[in-house]
Design a protein around this motif. Structure first.
Motif, PDB file in Angstrom:
ATOM      1  N   UNK A   1       6.879  52.918  19.335  1.00  0.00           N
ATOM      2  CA  UNK A   1       5.613  52.882  20.078  1.00  0.00           C
ATOM      3  C   UNK A   1       4.586  52.098  19.270  1.00  0.00           C
ATOM      4  N   UNK A   2       3.421  51.927  19.851  1.00  0.00           N
ATOM      5  CA  UNK A   2       2.365  51.169  19.178  1.00  0.00           C
ATOM      6  C   UNK A   2       2.017  51.828  17.841  1.00  0.00           C
ATOM      7  N   UNK A   3       1.697  50.983  16.869  1.00  0.00           N
ATOM      8  CA  UNK A   3       1.520  51.433  15.487  1.00  0.00           C
ATOM      9  C   UNK A   3       0.067  51.292  15.037  1.00  0.00           C
ATOM     10  N   UNK A   4      -0.315  52.186  14.103  1.00  0.00           N
ATOM     11  CA  UNK A   4      -1.646  52.135  13.500  1.00  0.00           C
ATOM     12  C   UNK A   4      -1.503  52.325  11.990  1.00  0.00           C
TER      13      UNK A   4
ATOM     14  N   UNK B   1      -0.949  54.419   1.700  1.00  0.00           N
ATOM     15  CA  UNK B   1      -1.042  53.602   2.904  1.00  0.00           C
ATOM     16  C   UNK B   1      -0.051  54.182   3.920  1.00  0.00           C
ATOM     17  N   UNK B   2      -0.559  54.489   5.111  1.00  0.00           N
ATOM     18  CA  UNK B   2       0.278  55.166   6.109  1.00  0.00           C
ATOM     19  C   UNK B   2       0.413  54.324   7.365  1.00  0.00           C
ATOM     20  N   UNK B   3       1.624  54.300   7.883  1.00  0.00           N
ATOM     21  CA  UNK B   3       1.902  53.689   9.178  1.00  0.00           C
ATOM     22  C   UNK B   3       2.258  54.833  10.127  1.00  0.00           C
ATOM     23  N   UNK B   4       1.600  54.882  11.271  1.00  0.00           N
ATOM     24  CA  UNK B   4       1.822  56.017  12.176  1.00  0.00           C
ATOM     25  C   UNK B   4       1.730  55.555  13.631  1.00  0.00           C
ATOM     26  N   UNK B   5       2.201  56.456  14.514  1.00  0.00           N
ATOM     27  CA  UNK B   5       2.051  56.237  15.943  1.00  0.00           C
ATOM     28  C   UNK B   5       0.669  56.724  16.386  1.00  0.00           C
ATOM     29  N   UNK B   6       0.298  56.290  17.588  1.00  0.00           N
ATOM     30  CA  UNK B   6      -0.984  56.739  18.124  1.00  0.00           C
ATOM     31  C   UNK B   6      -1.028  58.238  18.342  1.00  0.00           C
ATOM     32  N   UNK B   7       0.118  58.829  18.649  1.00  0.00           N
ATOM     33  CA  UNK B   7       0.214  60.275  18.810  1.00  0.00           C
ATOM     34  C   UNK B   7       0.247  60.915  17.420  1.00  0.00           C
TER      35      UNK B   7
ATOM     36  N   UNK C   1       3.102  63.145  15.750  1.00  0.00           N
ATOM     37  CA  UNK C   1       4.343  62.621  15.174  1.00  0.00           C
ATOM     38  C   UNK C   1       4.125  62.293  13.692  1.00  0.00           C
ATOM     39  N   UNK C   2       5.139  62.527  12.904  1.00  0.00           N
ATOM     40  CA  UNK C   2       5.048  62.374  11.457  1.00  0.00           C
ATOM     41  C   UNK C   2       4.891  60.897  11.073  1.00  0.00           C
ATOM     42  N   UNK C   3       3.912  60.572  10.233  1.00  0.00           N
ATOM     43  CA  UNK C   3       3.742  59.183   9.787  1.00  0.00           C
ATOM     44  C   UNK C   3       4.680  58.865   8.634  1.00  0.00           C
TER      45      UNK C   3
END
Length: 474
Positions: free
Chosen positions: A55-58, A103-109, A112-114
């Motif tokens: 999914x889209x990433x942040x 530095x964390x990459x995560x989903x918009x939700x 869910x675990x980053x």
């Protein structure tokens, strides 16, 4: 043949489902292109991280990387064989020592675990992530929690010592005192020994660098909260209102006091605060003052007190009157009754007034308290002790508010009931029987007294037959 075809179809479906489940499991969290949990870069180098997911990433940066930092760039694209994945590339250039962090990459939700990676940006002239000024930072000792001196470093291999002022160096046993380059020094089960000034120290190229910390043990016990007016507060429109909230708490307490009250949005109220210390506790004062009361200022005033998780409050109600008044009327009618011998009796008409009026009681036109020591005024009531028959009469309650020229009187009558009694010891005593001539005329007298007047009834006891004495007859 059909059975063979169905078995092949089922096997193919199982492999597709397993492959899809594997893909979902693999990207239930975003995936970074680096497998290590940490990276070590030098100052002014470029940090580049690639992240891939379903999914889209942040991206979440360390707080030391300001929003809108010109050296930070994020490129997003669709990737995968069928372009059904999302890819995001983070580029940070040049990197500086203060950019050290997670530095964390995560989903918009956010449920869910980053996926995260910790990046060190080494700088020989800046071993600590935070460059401290002369004033030490404050760290708090909380009961049941670890004490942390947050002296993070820019190089994971930096040797750091924990020192208690003025120069007592503490060793790290990795049990009670733990060193963590990403957090600092962690003290498990801290005691009162750790109250004071501490500093983290490292020496690089002969130069000593420090991060200083002042420990504080917050106390959150609120001992008491009270207002100077605990009952109903009454005032006239245009008058001044002042309410004082006093809070006592233990030493080292930090107390926050706030007010909620009617008309708060458009109020002209001013709030002043003061703190004093005694040998045993701290005393906090908060005074709310309204110079000219309005009708909109009537209602409940509440003083809210917080100290950490502890909360207390006290409140009072304020009534604002348009003008002074006296309202006086009978409670049980104009005539009241008491009984002779009663220990006490209270004359108490219904009175409402503001401000408090002066009250004088008269008995038969004379000041009651001056007539008898058994009379005394209690509040607005007249109390008569050891009620007697002579207490009956006409009582007048005089009320007045001289400042505003308001006066009102009320008259009531007190009737004292007296139990009836016979004046003679006995109207006719058996032992005093006399013989009188037959057919003669005799007069028997019986006098009695009581309030209300008693009713009298005569009873005749016939003479005894011959041979019987009056005593035996009785």
């Amino acid at each position: 043949m059909l059975e063979l075809f169905l078995m092949m179809l089922c096997g193919l479906s199982s492999r597709v489902l397993a492959k899809d489940t594997e893909a979902k499991g693999r990207f239930s969290s975003p995936v970074l292109d680096v497998r290590d949990r940490q990276l070590v870069l030098e100052k002014n180098q470029t940090l580049q991280l690639n992240c891939r997911g379903r999914w889209e990433l942040k991206w979440d940066f360390p707080s030391s990387v300001p929003k809108g930092y010109p050296g930070a760039h994020v490129e997003e694209s669709r990737c995968g064989k069928q372009a059904n994945h999302y890819c995001s590339r983070l580029t940070l250039s040049p990197v500086l020592a203060q950019h050290t962090g997670s530095y964390r990459c995560r989903y918009g939700d956010k449920r869910r675990k980053p996926t995260s990676i910790y990046v060190y940006i080494t700088d020989s002239q800046r071993p600590f992530v935070k460059v401290q000024k002369e004033i030490p930072d404050v760290v708090y000792m909380k009961e049941g929690e670890n004490l942390v001196f947050p002296c993070r470093v820019t190089n994971p291999h930096t040797t750091v010592s924990l020192v208690k002022f003025p120069g007592h160096k503490l060793g790290t046993d990795q049990r009670n005192i733990i060193w963590n380059s990403r957090q600092g020094f962690i003290i498990r089960s801290p005691t009162y020994f750790y109250i004071g000034l501490f500093y983290c120290e490292t020496i690089i190229n002969g130069i000593t660098y420090t991060n200083k910390f002042l420990t504080h043990r917050p106390v959150n016990k609120i001992q008491d909260v009270y207002l100077n007016n605990t009952g109903l507060v009454q005032a006239l429109q245009g008058e001044m209102l002042a309410l004082n909230c006093t809070v006592t708490a233990e030493w080292n307490s930090r107390v926050s006091i706030s007010w909620t009250y009617p008309g708060q949005a458009n109020s002209t109220a001013s709030i002043s605060k003061r703190i004093t210390k005694s040998k045993t506790n701290m005393v906090f004062y908060s005074v709310i003052a309204i110079p000219k009361l309005r009708k909109a200022d009537r209602g409940v005033y509440t003083c809210h007190v917080t100290s950490g998780p502890a909360k207390r409050q006290a409140n009072t109600s304020v009534i604002v009157y348009d003008q002074p008044f006296i309202r006086l009327k009978h409670r049980d009618g104009p005539v009241v009754r008491a009984y002779a011998g009663q220990k006490s009796f209270r004359l108490s008409p219904k009175l409402r007034a503001f401000p408090d009026p002066e009250v004088i009681w008269l008995k038969d036109g004379m000041v009651a308290a001056e007539q008898c020591s058994r009379y005394h005024v209690d509040g607005y009531s007249l109390v008569i002790r050891d009620v007697a028959e002579e207490d009956a009469g006409v009582y007048t309650m005089l009320t007045g508010i001289q400042k505003f020229g308001l006066y009102q009187n009320l008259t009531l009558s007190l009737v004292v009931n007296v139990k009836p009694r016979i004046g003679e010891k006995e109207a006719v005593a058996v032992q005093d029987l006399e013989t009188v001539p037959k057919s003669s005329r005799q007069a028997l007298r019986c006098t009695s007294h009581g309030i209300p007047p008693p009713q009298m009834t005569w009873l005749w006891l016939p003479c005894p037959p011959k041979g019987l004495s009056p005593a035996r007859l009785a």
